[in-house]
Design a protein around this motif. Structure first.
Motif, short mmCIF file in Angstrom:
data_model
loop_
_atom_site.label_atom_id
_atom_site.label_comp_id
_atom_site.label_asym_id
_atom_site.label_seq_id
_atom_site.Cartn_x
_atom_site.Cartn_y
_atom_site.Cartn_z
N GLN A 135 26.28 -13.83 -0.74
CA GLN A 135 25.28 -12.73 -0.79
C GLN A 135 24.07 -12.93 -1.56
O GLN A 135 22.77 -12.82 -0.88
N VAL A 136 24.04 -13.45 -2.84
CA VAL A 136 22.90 -13.70 -3.56
C VAL A 136 22.18 -14.68 -2.87
O VAL A 136 20.87 -14.75 -3.07
N LEU A 137 22.88 -16.01 -2.65
CA LEU A 137 22.07 -16.95 -1.85
C LEU A 137 21.50 -16.66 -0.63
O LEU A 137 20.26 -17.03 -0.41
N ARG A 138 22.00 -15.66 0.16
CA ARG A 138 21.56 -15.33 1.21
C ARG A 138 20.21 -14.37 1.07
O ARG A 138 19.22 -14.42 1.69
N GLY A 139 20.29 -13.60 -0.28
CA GLY A 139 19.08 -12.88 -0.41
C GLY A 139 18.04 -13.80 -1.01
O GLY A 139 16.80 -13.22 -0.75
N ILE A 140 18.12 -14.82 -1.63
CA ILE A 140 17.14 -15.80 -2.09
C ILE A 140 16.40 -16.31 -0.68
O ILE A 140 15.27 -16.55 -0.81
N ARG A 141 17.10 -16.86 0.11
CA ARG A 141 16.81 -17.36 1.34
C ARG A 141 15.64 -16.52 1.87
O ARG A 141 14.78 -16.90 2.70
N ARG A 142 16.11 -14.99 2.02
CA ARG A 142 15.16 -14.07 2.79
C ARG A 142 13.93 -13.87 2.10
O ARG A 142 13.04 -13.69 2.65
N ASN A 143 13.68 -14.15 0.88
CA ASN A 143 12.56 -13.90 0.00
C ASN A 143 11.50 -14.94 -0.01
O ASN A 143 11.22 -15.99 0.47
#
Length: 143
Positions: A135-143
């Protein structure tokens, strides 16, 4: 326990080899001496076809060398026998009754259940951490 049993089997095999070596040493290096008045020393250089089993040719050692060799072989046999006795004494179950062994098995089963529960809990925690990391990695990709 398997390792102890393997060591014990090897020690017993070695003891057998030592017995054979001791017999061979005595047969090959004894002096050609009559033990009784009616004894004869065979002349094996003659016709060998009449002898079913060919004996080992005797190469006599001097009495002191022969006795020293016998003493050394005897000591080796005693040491090997003592090693075997020690290995037997370390095998499990010799000092335990059947009830003690059953209790030990039950205790080990309980320890195994606890360890299995800890393993399952650790797997669950690992999966949760991996999910959070994803979830953290997906959140970083979106930003």
């Amino acid at each position: 326990m398997g390792d102890r049993l393997t060591q014990l089997q090897e020690a017993v095999d070695q003891l057998g080899d030592q017995f054979i070596s001791a017999f061979y040493y005595n047969e090959k290096h004894h002096d050609l001496e009559k033990l009784g008045p009616n004894d004869k020393i065979q002349d094996l250089k003659g016709d060998q076809s009449t002898i079913a089993i060919r004996p080992v040719p005797v190469e006599p050692f001097p009495a002191d060398v022969f006795s020293a060799g016998q003493l050394e072989l005897a000591r080796d046999l005693i040491i090997k026998e003592q090693q075997i006795e020690y290995l037997i004494s370390t095998l499990p179950g010799l000092d335990n009754s059947e009830r003690d062994q059953d209790q030990l098995i039950k205790d080990l089963e309980e320890e195994l259940k606890v360890a299995e529960a800890q393993r399952l809990e650790a797997i669950k925690e690992k999966d949760e951490v991996l999910l959070k990391l994803d979830q953290v990695l997906r959140g970083i990709r979106r930003n």
